[in-house]
Scaffold this motif. Structure first.
Motif, PDB file in Angstrom:
ATOM      1  N   VAL A  67      56.155  13.924  13.073  1.00  0.00           N
ATOM      2  CA  VAL A  67      57.063  12.878  12.606  1.00  0.00           C
ATOM      3  C   VAL A  67      57.228  11.874  13.748  1.00  0.00           C
ATOM      4  N   LEU A  68      56.866  10.628  13.476  1.00  0.00           N
ATOM      5  CA  LEU A  68      56.933   9.590  14.502  1.00  0.00           C
ATOM      6  C   LEU A  68      58.368   9.345  14.953  1.00  0.00           C
ATOM      7  N   LYS A  69      58.566   9.250  16.252  1.00  0.00           N
ATOM      8  CA  LYS A  69      59.894   8.918  16.785  1.00  0.00           C
ATOM      9  C   LYS A  69      60.175   7.433  16.568  1.00  0.00           C
ATOM     10  N   LEU A  70      59.097   6.640  16.600  1.00  0.00           N
ATOM     11  CA  LEU A  70      59.208   5.198  16.390  1.00  0.00           C
ATOM     12  C   LEU A  70      58.223   4.801  15.285  1.00  0.00           C
ATOM     13  N   PRO A  71      58.647   4.937  14.025  1.00  0.00           N
ATOM     14  CA  PRO A  71      57.738   4.616  12.908  1.00  0.00           C
ATOM     15  C   PRO A  71      57.244   3.176  12.977  1.00  0.00           C
ATOM     16  N   VAL A  72      56.094   2.945  12.370  1.00  0.00           N
ATOM     17  CA  VAL A  72      55.498   1.617  12.319  1.00  0.00           C
ATOM     18  C   VAL A  72      55.238   1.239  10.868  1.00  0.00           C
ATOM     19  N   THR A  73      54.942  -0.031  10.663  1.00  0.00           N
ATOM     20  CA  THR A  73      54.543  -0.517   9.344  1.00  0.00           C
ATOM     21  C   THR A  73      53.085  -0.938   9.435  1.00  0.00           C
ATOM     22  N   VAL A  74      52.282  -0.449   8.504  1.00  0.00           N
ATOM     23  CA  VAL A  74      50.853  -0.766   8.470  1.00  0.00           C
ATOM     24  C   VAL A  74      50.557  -1.460   7.150  1.00  0.00           C
ATOM     25  N   ASP A  75      50.158  -2.714   7.236  1.00  0.00           N
ATOM     26  CA  ASP A  75      49.871  -3.503   6.030  1.00  0.00           C
ATOM     27  C   ASP A  75      51.013  -3.424   5.018  1.00  0.00           C
ATOM     28  N   GLY A  76      52.243  -3.476   5.520  1.00  0.00           N
ATOM     29  CA  GLY A  76      53.418  -3.486   4.653  1.00  0.00           C
ATOM     30  C   GLY A  76      53.935  -2.123   4.243  1.00  0.00           C
ATOM     31  N   ALA A  77      53.228  -1.047   4.569  1.00  0.00           N
ATOM     32  CA  ALA A  77      53.668   0.309   4.202  1.00  0.00           C
ATOM     33  C   ALA A  77      54.164   1.037   5.447  1.00  0.00           C
ATOM     34  N   ALA A  78      55.276   1.740   5.291  1.00  0.00           N
ATOM     35  CA  ALA A  78      55.845   2.477   6.414  1.00  0.00           C
ATOM     36  C   ALA A  78      54.984   3.689   6.749  1.00  0.00           C
ATOM     37  N   LEU A  79      54.742   3.894   8.037  1.00  0.00           N
ATOM     38  CA  LEU A  79      54.055   5.087   8.520  1.00  0.00           C
ATOM     39  C   LEU A  79      55.070   5.860   9.343  1.00  0.00           C
ATOM     40  N   GLU A  80      55.538   6.970   8.793  1.00  0.00           N
ATOM     41  CA  GLU A  80      56.601   7.739   9.431  1.00  0.00           C
ATOM     42  C   GLU A  80      56.131   9.071   9.980  1.00  0.00           C
ATOM     43  N   ARG A  81      54.984   9.566   9.467  1.00  0.00           N
ATOM     44  CA  ARG A  81      54.447  10.838   9.954  1.00  0.00           C
ATOM     45  C   ARG A  81      52.930  10.753   9.991  1.00  0.00           C
ATOM     46  N   VAL A  82      52.376  11.536  10.868  1.00  0.00           N
ATOM     47  CA  VAL A  82      50.928  11.553  11.059  1.00  0.00           C
ATOM     48  C   VAL A  82      50.440  12.986  10.882  1.00  0.00           C
ATOM     49  N   GLN A  83      49.374  13.130  10.119  1.00  0.00           N
ATOM     50  CA  GLN A  83      48.728  14.425   9.943  1.00  0.00           C
ATOM     51  C   GLN A  83      47.580  14.499  10.946  1.00  0.00           C
ATOM     52  N   GLY A  84      47.611  15.449  11.841  1.00  0.00           N
ATOM     53  CA  GLY A  84      46.521  15.656  12.782  1.00  0.00           C
ATOM     54  C   GLY A  84      45.711  16.861  12.347  1.00  0.00           C
ATOM     55  N   ARG A  85      44.421  16.837  12.662  1.00  0.00           N
ATOM     56  CA  ARG A  85      43.557  17.962  12.265  1.00  0.00           C
ATOM     57  C   ARG A  85      42.379  18.058  13.217  1.00  0.00           C
ATOM     58  N   ALA A  86      41.721  19.184  13.176  1.00  0.00           N
ATOM     59  CA  ALA A  86      40.501  19.354  13.952  1.00  0.00           C
ATOM     60  C   ALA A  86      39.416  18.470  13.350  1.00  0.00           C
ATOM     61  N   ILE A  87      38.616  17.862  14.214  1.00  0.00           N
ATOM     62  CA  ILE A  87      37.483  17.113  13.694  1.00  0.00           C
ATOM     63  C   ILE A  87      36.270  18.036  13.710  1.00  0.00           C
ATOM     64  N   THR A  88      35.333  17.758  12.839  1.00  0.00           N
ATOM     65  CA  THR A  88      34.164  18.615  12.706  1.00  0.00           C
ATOM     66  C   THR A  88      33.062  18.196  13.682  1.00  0.00           C
ATOM     67  N   VAL A  89      32.075  19.052  13.819  1.00  0.00           N
ATOM     68  CA  VAL A  89      30.917  18.749  14.659  1.00  0.00           C
ATOM     69  C   VAL A  89      30.234  17.482  14.150  1.00  0.00           C
ATOM     70  N   GLY A  90      30.088  17.379  12.839  1.00  0.00           N
ATOM     71  CA  GLY A  90      29.448  16.200  12.254  1.00  0.00           C
ATOM     72  C   GLY A  90      30.229  14.930  12.521  1.00  0.00           C
ATOM     73  N   GLU A  91      31.548  14.997  12.418  1.00  0.00           N
ATOM     74  CA  GLU A  91      32.375  13.819  12.693  1.00  0.00           C
ATOM     75  C   GLU A  91      32.255  13.397  14.156  1.00  0.00           C
ATOM     76  N   MET A  92      32.259  14.379  15.059  1.00  0.00           N
ATOM     77  CA  MET A  92      32.134  14.062  16.482  1.00  0.00           C
ATOM     78  C   MET A  92      30.776  13.433  16.763  1.00  0.00           C
ATOM     79  N   ALA A  93      29.734  13.958  16.135  1.00  0.00           N
ATOM     80  CA  ALA A  93      28.399  13.380  16.326  1.00  0.00           C
ATOM     81  C   ALA A  93      28.363  11.938  15.844  1.00  0.00           C
ATOM     82  N   ARG A  94      28.984  11.652  14.701  1.00  0.00           N
ATOM     83  CA  ARG A  94      29.008  10.277  14.192  1.00  0.00           C
ATOM     84  C   ARG A  94      29.762   9.358  15.148  1.00  0.00           C
ATOM     85  N   LEU A  95      30.867   9.841  15.714  1.00  0.00           N
ATOM     86  CA  LEU A  95      31.629   9.029  16.673  1.00  0.00           C
ATOM     87  C   LEU A  95      30.769   8.660  17.873  1.00  0.00           C
TER      88      LEU A  95
END
Length: 140
Positions: free
Chosen positions: A43-71
């Motif tokens: 849960v963001l301590k300082l929420p932001v607005t992105v393209d007019g929509a409030a962003l109050e929480r962020v879902q974090g997750r493990a990235i996959t081997v394939g995603e890392m390779a693409r990066l």
């Protein structure tokens, strides 16, 4: 004889139905066995607005081997790889991740450490140590 009257010969018609005409084989469906172990909600301590929509929480997750390779294939610059990996792990555009407060960004970065490749975390630690050494060496 008009061109409209021509019919393809049987061999040509068979070639058109050959391997090139088949849809590509779909790969296996791979999903986390325990989705809860793959991520977190922050849960963001300082929420932001992105393209007019409030962003109050962020879902974090493990990235996959394939995603890392693409990066890495997109751009292996150490300057942006860390930011782009964190943004991907949070399903955010890199500009959105960069627009979070430093307080929230640091907290998310710490929560993401166990979910990022060890090499990326080690490179970040080394860069942080180098920056600290430069700060100590700077004239005051």
């Amino acid at each position: 004889m008009a061109i409209d009257d021509l019919q393809p010969v049987a061999a040509a018609a068979e070639m058109m139905r050959g391997p090139a005409a088949r849809p590509p084989r779909q790969g296996p469906v791979v999903v986390p066995a325990d989705p809860d172990a793959w991520g977190f909600t922050y849960v963001l301590k300082l929420p932001v607005t992105v393209d007019g929509a409030a962003l109050e929480r962020v879902q974090g997750r493990a990235i996959t081997v394939g995603e890392m390779a693409r990066l890495v294939m997109e751009d292996d610059s150490e300057d942006s790889l860390s930011l782009r990996a964190r943004a991907m792990a949070c399903s955010l555009h890199p500009d959105v991740f960069a627009g979070l407060s430093a307080v929230d960004g640091a907290a998310i970065a710490e929560l993401l450490r166990p979910f990022l490749p060890a090499g990326l975390v080690a490179a970040e630690d080394e860069a942080a140590e180098d920056m600290a050494a430069e700060d100590l060496a700077a004239p005051r």
